[in-house]
Write a protein that holds these residues in place. Structure first.
Motif, PDB file in Angstrom:
ATOM      1  N   SER A 140       0.827  -1.214   0.000  1.00 48.99           N
ATOM      2  CA  SER A 140       0.000   0.000   0.000  1.00 48.99           C
ATOM      3  C   SER A 140       0.858   1.259   0.000  1.00 48.99           C
ATOM      4  O   SER A 140       0.633   2.207  -0.762  1.00 48.99           O
ATOM      5  CB  SER A 140      -0.937  -0.009   1.208  1.00 48.99           C
ATOM      6  N   VAL A 141       1.880   1.263   0.893  1.00 48.83           N
ATOM      7  CA  VAL A 141       2.737   2.452   0.971  1.00 48.83           C
ATOM      8  C   VAL A 141       3.531   2.631  -0.322  1.00 48.83           C
ATOM      9  O   VAL A 141       3.686   3.757  -0.824  1.00 48.83           O
ATOM     10  CB  VAL A 141       3.678   2.347   2.184  1.00 48.83           C
ATOM     11  N   SER A 142       4.031   1.515  -0.877  1.00 50.33           N
ATOM     12  CA  SER A 142       4.805   1.619  -2.116  1.00 50.33           C
ATOM     13  C   SER A 142       3.942   2.160  -3.249  1.00 50.33           C
ATOM     14  O   SER A 142       4.372   3.033  -4.022  1.00 50.33           O
ATOM     15  CB  SER A 142       5.369   0.251  -2.494  1.00 50.33           C
ATOM     16  N   TRP A 143       2.715   1.611  -3.356  1.00 46.60           N
ATOM     17  CA  TRP A 143       1.834   2.133  -4.399  1.00 46.60           C
ATOM     18  C   TRP A 143       1.499   3.614  -4.181  1.00 46.60           C
ATOM     19  O   TRP A 143       1.497   4.409  -5.111  1.00 46.60           O
ATOM     20  CB  TRP A 143       0.537   1.307  -4.421  1.00 46.60           C
ATOM     21  N   THR A 144       1.218   3.979  -2.941  1.00 45.89           N
ATOM     22  CA  THR A 144       0.882   5.384  -2.653  1.00 45.89           C
ATOM     23  C   THR A 144       2.047   6.311  -2.981  1.00 45.89           C
ATOM     24  O   THR A 144       1.884   7.357  -3.625  1.00 45.89           O
ATOM     25  CB  THR A 144       0.484   5.536  -1.178  1.00 45.89           C
ATOM     26  N   VAL A 145       3.236   5.924  -2.520  1.00 50.60           N
ATOM     27  CA  VAL A 145       4.413   6.754  -2.789  1.00 50.60           C
ATOM     28  C   VAL A 145       4.687   6.842  -4.292  1.00 50.60           C
ATOM     29  O   VAL A 145       4.996   7.913  -4.831  1.00 50.60           O
ATOM     30  CB  VAL A 145       5.638   6.206  -2.030  1.00 50.60           C
ATOM     31  N   ALA A 146       4.563   5.701  -4.994  1.00 52.28           N
ATOM     32  CA  ALA A 146       4.821   5.701  -6.432  1.00 52.28           C
ATOM     33  C   ALA A 146       3.830   6.593  -7.172  1.00 52.28           C
ATOM     34  O   ALA A 146       4.209   7.360  -8.071  1.00 52.28           O
ATOM     35  CB  ALA A 146       4.755   4.276  -6.964  1.00 52.28           C
ATOM     36  N   LEU A 147       2.535   6.514  -6.777  1.00 51.24           N
ATOM     37  CA  LEU A 147       1.539   7.356  -7.435  1.00 51.24           C
ATOM     38  C   LEU A 147       1.750   8.835  -7.135  1.00 51.24           C
ATOM     39  O   LEU A 147       1.602   9.698  -8.013  1.00 51.24           O
ATOM     40  CB  LEU A 147       0.132   6.922  -7.011  1.00 51.24           C
ATOM     41  N   LEU A 148       2.107   9.135  -5.877  1.00 50.09           N
ATOM     42  CA  LEU A 148       2.370  10.541  -5.530  1.00 50.09           C
ATOM     43  C   LEU A 148       3.583  11.080  -6.289  1.00 50.09           C
ATOM     44  O   LEU A 148       3.578  12.218  -6.784  1.00 50.09           O
ATOM     45  CB  LEU A 148       2.575  10.674  -4.023  1.00 50.09           C
ATOM     46  N   MET A 149       4.640  10.279  -6.369  1.00 53.83           N
ATOM     47  CA  MET A 149       5.823  10.716  -7.093  1.00 53.83           C
ATOM     48  C   MET A 149       5.526  10.892  -8.592  1.00 53.83           C
ATOM     49  O   MET A 149       6.003  11.846  -9.223  1.00 53.83           O
ATOM     50  CB  MET A 149       6.946   9.700  -6.896  1.00 53.83           C
ATOM     51  N   ALA A 150       4.736   9.969  -9.153  1.00 53.95           N
ATOM     52  CA  ALA A 150       4.386  10.103 -10.562  1.00 53.95           C
ATOM     53  C   ALA A 150       3.553  11.359 -10.807  1.00 53.95           C
ATOM     54  O   ALA A 150       3.740  12.075 -11.798  1.00 53.95           O
ATOM     55  CB  ALA A 150       3.626   8.864 -11.031  1.00 53.95           C
ATOM     56  N   ARG A 151       2.641  11.640  -9.860  1.00 56.68           N
ATOM     57  CA  ARG A 151       1.828  12.855  -9.996  1.00 56.68           C
ATOM     58  C   ARG A 151       2.694  14.104  -9.904  1.00 56.68           C
ATOM     59  O   ARG A 151       2.535  15.055 -10.686  1.00 56.68           O
ATOM     60  CB  ARG A 151       0.750  12.867  -8.916  1.00 56.68           C
ATOM     61  N   GLN A 152       3.618  14.118  -8.946  1.00 59.31           N
ATOM     62  CA  GLN A 152       4.501  15.276  -8.818  1.00 59.31           C
ATOM     63  C   GLN A 152       5.380  15.434 -10.056  1.00 59.31           C
ATOM     64  O   GLN A 152       5.672  16.552 -10.481  1.00 59.31           O
ATOM     65  CB  GLN A 152       5.381  15.127  -7.570  1.00 59.31           C
ATOM     66  N   ARG A 153       5.789  14.292 -10.603  1.00 57.88           N
ATOM     67  CA  ARG A 153       6.600  14.362 -11.812  1.00 57.88           C
ATOM     68  C   ARG A 153       5.799  14.952 -12.975  1.00 57.88           C
ATOM     69  O   ARG A 153       6.298  15.772 -13.740  1.00 57.88           O
ATOM     70  CB  ARG A 153       7.107  12.977 -12.186  1.00 57.88           C
ATOM     71  N   ARG A 154       4.542  14.526 -13.108  1.00 57.58           N
ATOM     72  CA  ARG A 154       3.702  15.096 -14.161  1.00 57.58           C
ATOM     73  C   ARG A 154       3.506  16.594 -13.962  1.00 57.58           C
ATOM     74  O   ARG A 154       3.553  17.373 -14.908  1.00 57.58           O
ATOM     75  CB  ARG A 154       2.345  14.377 -14.196  1.00 57.58           C
ATOM     76  N   LEU A 155       3.274  16.994 -12.711  1.00 56.10           N
ATOM     77  CA  LEU A 155       3.092  18.425 -12.438  1.00 56.10           C
ATOM     78  C   LEU A 155       4.363  19.212 -12.756  1.00 56.10           C
ATOM     79  O   LEU A 155       4.313  20.320 -13.315  1.00 56.10           O
ATOM     80  CB  LEU A 155       2.678  18.639 -10.981  1.00 56.10           C
ATOM     81  N   ALA A 156       5.507  18.637 -12.391  1.00 52.80           N
ATOM     82  CA  ALA A 156       6.773  19.315 -12.671  1.00 52.80           C
ATOM     83  C   ALA A 156       7.020  19.426 -14.168  1.00 52.80           C
ATOM     84  O   ALA A 156       7.481  20.460 -14.670  1.00 52.80           O
ATOM     85  CB  ALA A 156       7.929  18.581 -11.994  1.00 52.80           C
ATOM     86  N   GLU A 157       6.700  18.325 -14.905  1.00 52.27           N
ATOM     87  CA  GLU A 157       6.869  18.366 -16.351  1.00 52.27           C
ATOM     88  C   GLU A 157       5.941  19.391 -16.980  1.00 52.27           C
ATOM     89  O   GLU A 157       6.335  20.137 -17.893  1.00 52.27           O
ATOM     90  CB  GLU A 157       6.598  16.978 -16.945  1.00 52.27           C
ATOM     91  N   ALA A 158       4.687  19.427 -16.497  1.00 46.38           N
ATOM     92  CA  ALA A 158       3.743  20.409 -17.031  1.00 46.38           C
ATOM     93  C   ALA A 158       4.205  21.829 -16.727  1.00 46.38           C
ATOM     94  O   ALA A 158       4.115  22.727 -17.575  1.00 46.38           O
ATOM     95  CB  ALA A 158       2.348  20.155 -16.454  1.00 46.38           C
ATOM     96  N   GLU A 159       4.713  22.048 -15.516  1.00 47.07           N
ATOM     97  CA  GLU A 159       5.210  23.379 -15.156  1.00 47.07           C
ATOM     98  C   GLU A 159       6.413  23.762 -16.012  1.00 47.07           C
ATOM     99  O   GLU A 159       6.536  24.917 -16.461  1.00 47.07           O
ATOM    100  CB  GLU A 159       5.592  23.397 -13.676  1.00 47.07           C
TER     101      GLU A 159
END
Length: 512
Positions: free
Chosen positions: A99-118
């Motif tokens: 659960s923690v690995s999936w949560t962390v991976a999804l949060l990191m992927a989301r932050q990466r998408r936001l950073a790429e969009a920015e």
């Protein structure tokens, strides 16, 4: 124009660092298993899932985390090398890890998408700023149309076609498009509206038709093929439209500047024409009336006039006709030199020959007046239009003979100074009042012999008042200047300075 990165913010071409992170994490857990308990080893797995999310897609991260938990259970959770779990706390640990690995991976992927969009938004903002600055600094925005075409092509990953409006019935085409494509570009240009997916107009098209809009109307249009429809986002279309509008505003600004320049030229031409007509209507009347009177006397009373009287009337006709010729030459020359883009007929000329020509003309016109020359030896050749320079000196000498008084001779001087030749015409007349020493160079202004000046419509003076204006215009057309200097013991010195180059000096030394 530098195109922004066309890579969508939710994908990344580099994957192997994420796989390398999991390999290193597995090796680290294998080495540290004898010294760490399962909870601490699980922290390494969570850390690996967070780091791998920097390079892997969300689906890859979820699959990798699930596989890592299974491998962790098989390799480290007792009983080892089986998928069974003896203790409930171990099952809870595995579930929490997943659960923690999936949560962390999804949060990191989301932050990466936001950073790429920015990052992409910042890059596009810089591109718009750079495009605006480039278009603002150029006088011909059409020359940058290929750069706009390349920038738009980088956005959609396909060749772009441009249609630019040149005039009421003329267009410029850049790029390749079908007949339907050019028709769509023409429609987008005429209506100044975007067409294609997401625009609300012709949604079935597999391309965007974006107008190059100004403040008033469209000045062109761009055809952007959409080879990958899922990537045709509203943000991408908005950015492409902003680039097109930058070009549209620049084209409109250039057209307005060109129209303003044309209007100024036309206004100047009309003003010059009206002034010339006013000068002709006023200043030509006196010599024409004099010529007509003398010619009428010769025609009607020739048999009653003595030979001396007939000769005097003929001399009057010649003198007044010469005056009319000089007024006409000066007036037409002033109009010609004010023409934009005028090219002079330059050649290597000798100052001595030009001064000699002026002396001969002055002595023929007024043989009773003293005109002399003083030239410095060894003057270099000048690359000038000899006809114009002779006219300049001729006007200055004629002006000095009119207003310089009858007592002292008129003098033409030529001297070599640092980097220039100074041609001066000197007299000992009453001079010119301080408030008129610059205004005498304006067209249709004249100075009187009493040290003051008067407008060109004063009845007592001859000439159209353009001689000095023509002289200054000729000097400036040759890269020089004409100035007035008052002499210490009375009189004026009109001085024309012309630049001398090394090539001119070398040409003079090459003469035999």
């Amino acid at each position: 124009m530098t195109p922004p990165d066309a890579t969508p913010p939710h994908s990344h071409p580099i994957r192997w660092p994420g796989a390398l992170v999991w390999v290193l994490a597995a090796l680290a857990m294998g080495v540290l298993y004898p010294v760490l308990d399962l909870a601490n080893l699980a922290m390494l797995l969570v850390l690996a899932s967070a780091m791998a999310a920097l390079w892997l897609t969300p689906a890859m991260c979820l699959a990798a985390c699930a596989l890592a938990v299974l491998v962790f259970n098989f390799a480290f959770v007792p009983p080892r090398f089986t998928f069974s779990v003896d203790l409930h706390q171990h099952a809870l640990l595995l579930t929490t890890m997943l659960s923690v690995s999936w949560t962390v991976a999804l949060l990191m992927a989301r932050q990466r998408r936001l950073a790429e969009a920015e990052r992409l938004l910042a890059q596009r903002a810089r591109q718009l700023q750079d495009v605006g600055a480039t278009l603002r600094d150029t006088d011909d925005p059409r020359s940058l149309a290929p750069d706009l075409q390349a920038a738009l092509g980088a956005l959609v990953g396909a060749p772009v076609a441009l249609l630019l409006r040149d005039g009421a019935d003329a267009d410029t085409r850049l790029g390749e498009a079908s007949s339907d494509g050019w028709e769509g570009l023409g429609m987008s240009l005429r209506h100044s509206q975007a067409m294609g997916p997401g625009t609300g107009r012709h949604e079935d098209q597999a391309a965007w038709y974006l107008p190059l809009r100004g403040r008033q109307a469209g000045l062109g249009a761009a055809l952007l093929p959409l080879t990958n429809p899922p990537e045709a986002t509203p943000e991408l279309r908005a950015h492409a439209q902003a680039l097109c509008d930058q070009m549209g505003l620049a084209l409109e600004r250039a057209n307005a500047t060109q129209a303003a320049a044309l209007a100024r030229e036309q206004a100047h031409a009309h003003a010059l024409r009206n002034t010339l007509l006013a000068a002709i209507s006023h200043d030509y009347r006196t010599p024409l009336a004099t010529i007509l009177g003398a010619a009428s006397s010769l025609h009607d009373q020739a048999d009653r006039l003595s030979a001396e009287q007939r000769q005097r009337l003929a001399a009057t006709i010649i003198d007044e006709a010469g005056q009319l010729g000089r007024i006409t030459d000066n007036t037409l020359q002033l109009a010609r030199l004010d023409t934009p883009g005028l090219a002079l007929h330059l050649d290597w000329e000798s100052a001595e020959e030009m001064v000699g020509t002026v002396l001969r003309r002055a002595r023929q016109r007024q043989p009773n007046r003293a005109v002399k020359a003083r030239l410095q030896p060894g003057l270099p050749l000048l690359r000038v239009d000899a006809v114009l320079l002779v006219q300049l000196l001729d006007n200055l000498v004629d002006n000095a003979l009119k207003y310089g008084g009858d007592a002292a001779p008129v003098e033409i001087a030529a001297t070599l100074e640092t980097g220039l030749i100074r041609l001066a015409v000197l007299d000992r007349g009453p001079g010119i009042a301080p408030e008129w020493r610059e205004r005498v160079f304006d067209a249709f202004q004249r100075g009187d012999p009493g040290g003051t000046a008067q407008p060109a419509d004063a009845p007592a003076r001859r000439g159209a008042g353009v001689g000095l204006a023509v002289c200054r215009t000729i000097a400036r057309a040759h890269g020089g200047e004409l100035t007035l200097r008052m002499r210490q013991r009375g009189g004026c010195s009109f001085e024309c300075t012309l630049p001398v180059t090394t090539a001119q000096t070398s040409a003079a030394e090459a003469l035999p």
